[in-house]
Design a protein around this motif. Structure first.
Motif, PDB file in Angstrom:
ATOM      1  N   ALA A  45       0.828  -1.199   0.000  1.00  0.00           N
ATOM      2  CA  ALA A  45       0.000   0.000   0.000  1.00  0.00           C
ATOM      3  C   ALA A  45       0.871   1.261   0.000  1.00  0.00           C
ATOM      4  N   TRP A  46       1.317   1.675  -1.173  1.00  0.00           N
ATOM      5  CA  TRP A  46       2.143   2.875  -1.275  1.00  0.00           C
ATOM      6  C   TRP A  46       1.297   4.136  -1.469  1.00  0.00           C
ATOM      7  N   GLN A  47       0.037   3.977  -1.895  1.00  0.00           N
ATOM      8  CA  GLN A  47      -0.789   5.103  -2.319  1.00  0.00           C
ATOM      9  C   GLN A  47      -1.139   6.032  -1.148  1.00  0.00           C
ATOM     10  N   PRO A  48      -1.218   7.351  -1.406  1.00  0.00           N
ATOM     11  CA  PRO A  48      -1.637   8.297  -0.370  1.00  0.00           C
ATOM     12  C   PRO A  48      -3.018   7.970   0.204  1.00  0.00           C
ATOM     13  N   SER A  49      -3.924   7.448  -0.617  1.00  0.00           N
ATOM     14  CA  SER A  49      -5.267   7.114  -0.134  1.00  0.00           C
ATOM     15  C   SER A  49      -5.258   5.926   0.820  1.00  0.00           C
ATOM     16  N   ARG A  50      -4.149   5.189   0.865  1.00  0.00           N
ATOM     17  CA  ARG A  50      -4.033   4.032   1.746  1.00  0.00           C
ATOM     18  C   ARG A  50      -2.985   4.265   2.829  1.00  0.00           C
ATOM     19  N   GLY A  51      -2.725   5.541   3.115  1.00  0.00           N
ATOM     20  CA  GLY A  51      -1.802   5.887   4.191  1.00  0.00           C
ATOM     21  C   GLY A  51      -0.374   6.097   3.749  1.00  0.00           C
ATOM     22  N   GLY A  52      -0.076   6.009   2.449  1.00  0.00           N
ATOM     23  CA  GLY A  52       1.286   6.196   1.958  1.00  0.00           C
ATOM     24  C   GLY A  52       1.733   7.644   2.065  1.00  0.00           C
ATOM     25  N   ALA A  53       3.059   7.851   2.083  1.00  0.00           N
ATOM     26  CA  ALA A  53       3.611   9.198   2.219  1.00  0.00           C
ATOM     27  C   ALA A  53       4.866   9.325   1.376  1.00  0.00           C
ATOM     28  N   ALA A  54       5.081  10.523   0.815  1.00  0.00           N
ATOM     29  CA  ALA A  54       6.275  10.796   0.018  1.00  0.00           C
ATOM     30  C   ALA A  54       7.514  10.627   0.879  1.00  0.00           C
ATOM     31  N   GLY A  55       8.522   9.965   0.321  1.00  0.00           N
ATOM     32  CA  GLY A  55       9.760   9.718   1.041  1.00  0.00           C
ATOM     33  C   GLY A  55       9.737   8.442   1.845  1.00  0.00           C
ATOM     34  N   ALA A  56       8.544   7.892   2.071  1.00  0.00           N
ATOM     35  CA  ALA A  56       8.420   6.649   2.835  1.00  0.00           C
ATOM     36  C   ALA A  56       7.957   5.513   1.939  1.00  0.00           C
ATOM     37  N   THR A  57       6.732   5.583   1.427  1.00  0.00           N
ATOM     38  CA  THR A  57       6.212   4.515   0.569  1.00  0.00           C
ATOM     39  C   THR A  57       6.383   4.820  -0.911  1.00  0.00           C
ATOM     40  N   TYR A  58       6.680   6.066  -1.243  1.00  0.00           N
ATOM     41  CA  TYR A  58       7.032   6.393  -2.628  1.00  0.00           C
ATOM     42  C   TYR A  58       8.009   7.567  -2.641  1.00  0.00           C
ATOM     43  N   ARG A  59       8.930   7.537  -3.593  1.00  0.00           N
ATOM     44  CA  ARG A  59       9.937   8.575  -3.730  1.00  0.00           C
ATOM     45  C   ARG A  59       9.991   9.003  -5.189  1.00  0.00           C
ATOM     46  N   TYR A  60      10.190  10.273  -5.417  1.00  0.00           N
ATOM     47  CA  TYR A  60      10.178  10.766  -6.801  1.00  0.00           C
ATOM     48  C   TYR A  60      11.237  11.835  -7.008  1.00  0.00           C
ATOM     49  N   ILE A  61      11.562  12.099  -8.275  1.00  0.00           N
ATOM     50  CA  ILE A  61      12.561  13.095  -8.623  1.00  0.00           C
ATOM     51  C   ILE A  61      11.986  14.485  -8.370  1.00  0.00           C
ATOM     52  N   GLN A  62      12.679  15.271  -7.580  1.00  0.00           N
ATOM     53  CA  GLN A  62      12.198  16.600  -7.223  1.00  0.00           C
ATOM     54  C   GLN A  62      12.304  17.547  -8.419  1.00  0.00           C
ATOM     55  N   ASP A  63      11.311  18.406  -8.545  1.00  0.00           N
ATOM     56  CA  ASP A  63      11.287  19.421  -9.587  1.00  0.00           C
ATOM     57  C   ASP A  63      10.394  20.553  -9.107  1.00  0.00           C
ATOM     58  N   SER A  64      10.546  21.711  -9.704  1.00  0.00           N
ATOM     59  CA  SER A  64       9.683  22.826  -9.324  1.00  0.00           C
ATOM     60  C   SER A  64       8.304  22.643  -9.943  1.00  0.00           C
ATOM     61  N   GLU A  65       7.320  23.363  -9.422  1.00  0.00           N
ATOM     62  CA  GLU A  65       5.967  23.293  -9.959  1.00  0.00           C
ATOM     63  C   GLU A  65       5.719  24.376 -11.007  1.00  0.00           C
ATOM     64  N   ALA A  66       6.797  25.063 -11.428  1.00  0.00           N
ATOM     65  CA  ALA A  66       6.656  26.101 -12.445  1.00  0.00           C
ATOM     66  C   ALA A  66       6.336  25.480 -13.798  1.00  0.00           C
ATOM     67  N   ARG A  67       5.729  26.265 -14.674  1.00  0.00           N
ATOM     68  CA  ARG A  67       5.369  25.768 -16.003  1.00  0.00           C
ATOM     69  C   ARG A  67       6.603  25.401 -16.817  1.00  0.00           C
ATOM     70  N   ASP A  68       7.727  26.108 -16.584  1.00  0.00           N
ATOM     71  CA  ASP A  68       8.945  25.852 -17.353  1.00  0.00           C
ATOM     72  C   ASP A  68       9.970  25.076 -16.531  1.00  0.00           C
ATOM     73  N   ASN A  69       9.522  24.078 -15.758  1.00  0.00           N
ATOM     74  CA  ASN A  69      10.465  23.294 -14.964  1.00  0.00           C
ATOM     75  C   ASN A  69      11.273  22.360 -15.870  1.00  0.00           C
TER      76      ASN A  69
END
Length: 350
Positions: free
Chosen positions: A75-99
Motif C-alpha cells: 500500500a504505497w498510495q496516499p489514499s491508503r496511508g502512503g507518504a512521500a519519502g516513505a512509501t514512494y519517492r520521486y525526482i524533485q522538480d519545481s511546480e513552475a510551467r517551465d520546470n
C-alpha cells in the motif's frame, strides 16, 4: 386523475424503486502508457506519457500530479496511508510551467488551479498527455522531514507515478507504471567494415560474438484460466536475490503490480488481472529489474461475470429474490397511499 393515469404514475414510481436496487455500471480503470519502452540509465530520455480512464471533475480544485520515481511493495498510495519519502519517492522538480520536465501537473477542466498546469488538462473522457524527461536511472529523493535518500532504478523498479494534486487525495487517479532501463555500460553498436573496392575481394570476416540470450527464469501459474478482474498466483525461480520484478500481461505489455524476489531469487506473487482485459489467450511475463531474467507462462482470461450477465438474460432463480420483493412492496405502498389520498379528497368535496 383517471384510473389509468394513477396506474401509470404508480408503475413509474415502482420502476424508480426497482432501479435503485440494480448495481451501478463499472468504469474503466486509470491507465498510463509511455512512448518509449526502454530508457537510458546514464543520459536523459524524452518520453510522452499518456493517461486514459482517469477521473475528470469539471471545475474541481487540483487534478493529477505525474511523477518519476519508485514505490514500495504493498500500500504505497496516499489514499491508503502512503507518504512521500516513505512509501514512494520521486525526482524533485519545481511546480513552475517551465520546470525541467521531471514533474507535471495535469489540471481538471475549468479548475481554479489550471493556470499553473504544465501538463495540460484531463479531458472529459479521462484522457491526458504530457511530455516529460527521464534524467537517468539514479536520483536523490527528499522526504517530508528533509532527509535525503538515494534511489537506483537499475536495482529497484522505478516508473511513472500519478496521484491527486494540490493535497487532494484521489484513489481513482493513483497509478504506477514501471520504466525499463537499458543495461548500464552497454557497448555501442559495432560499425560495419567499409565495402571493398571494385574487383577487390572482400576482407576476411572477423568473428563477432553472438548476442547473449536473456537470462531465463522459470514460472508456474497456479491456474491456467482466470476471470477478468480476478487473481492468479504465480511462482518462479531464476531471478537475482531481493530484486524487484516487472510483471506484464499480453502482447501489449500491460503493466501489472510488480513482484519481488527473495534471497534465493524466487518469486511468489499474486497477479491481479484488470477487469477490462479482453477475454482470450494471453501471456504473463516477469522481468528482473537488475538481472534482466525473463520468464513467462500462458494464461487464458475469461469474460467477467458482469459482462456475461449483460450478454444474456440470467436464468430464473429458484430461490426468493428479496430485491424484487422490496421493489414490488414499495410500489404497492405507494399505490395504496394514492388511493387513500383520493378518497380523502372526495370526502372533503362531498
Amino acid at each position: 386523475m383517471s384510473r389509468t393515469a394513477r396506474a401509470l404514475s404508480a408503475l413509474a414510481v415502482t420502476g424508480v424503486a426497482l432501479s435503485a436496487l440494480m448495481p451501478a455500471t463499472a468504469v474503466a480503470a486509470a491507465r498510463v502508457s509511455l512512448s518509449v519502452s526502454v530508457a537510458d540509465p546514464d543520459y536523459a530520455t524524452a518520453v510522452t506519457v499518456r493517461g486514459t480512464g482517469f477521473q475528470s471533475i469539471a471545475k474541481a480544485h487540483g487534478g493529477v500530479y505525474v511523477l518519476i520515481g519508485w514505490v514500495a511493495d504493498g500500500a504505497w498510495q496516499p489514499s491508503r496511508g502512503g507518504a512521500a519519502g516513505a512509501t514512494y519517492r520521486y525526482i524533485q522538480d519545481s511546480e513552475a510551467r517551465d520546470n525541467r520536465g521531471y514533474q507535471r501537473f495535469v489540471a481538471f477542466p475549468g479548475s481554479d488551479t489550471a493556470s499553473s498546469a504544465n501538463g495540460g488538462t484531463v479531458g472529459a473522457d479521462g484522457s491526458w498527455s504530457a511530455e516529460m524527461i527521464i534524467p537517468g536511472a539514479r536520483f536523490r529523493a527528499v522526504d517530508r522531514a528533509g532527509n535525503t535518500s538515494e534511489v537506483d532504478c537499475t536495482k529497484v523498479t522505478c516508473g511513472i507515478i500519478t496521484i491527486g494534486a494540490h493535497g487532494v487525495v484521489n484513489p481513482t487517479n493513483e497509478t504506477f507504471t514501471p520504466i525499463r532501463f537499458a543495461a548500464p555500460g552497454a557497448p555501442p553498436a559495432a560499425t560495419p567494415p567499409p565495402a571493398p573496392a571494385p574487383g577487390q575481394a572482400p576482407p576476411p570476416q572477423q568473428g563477432t560474438p553472438a548476442a547473449q540470450p536473456a537470462r531465463a527464469a522459470t514460472l508456474t501459474a497456479a491456474a491456467g484460466v482466470v476471470e477478468a478482474g480476478g487473481t492468479v498466483a504465480v511462482t518462479g525461480t531464476g531471478f537475482a536475490a531481493d530484486e524487484q520484478v516487472t510483471v506484464t500481461l499480453g502482447a501489449s505489455k500491460l503493466f501489472l503490480a510488480p513482484a519481488k524476489s527473495d534471497a534465493a531469487g524466487a518469486v511468489n506473487h499474486t497477479a491481479t488481472i484488470p477487469a477490462d482485459v479482453a477475454a482470450g489467450a494471453h501471456t504473463i511475463e516477469f522481468t528482473g529489474a537488475s538481472s534482466g531474467a525473463v520468464g513467462s507462462v500462458p494464461l487464458t482470461v475469461t469474460a467477467a461475470v458482469a459482462e456475461k450477465a449483460s450478454e444474456a438474460p440470467a436464468p430464473p432463480s429458484e430461490g426468493f429474490d428479496w430485491r424484487w420483493a422490496a421493489g414490488i412492496g414499495a410500489g404497492a405502498v405507494l399505490i395504496v397511499g394514492a388511493i387513500l389520498l383520493l378518497r380523502k379528497r372526495k370526502k372533503v368535496h362531498s
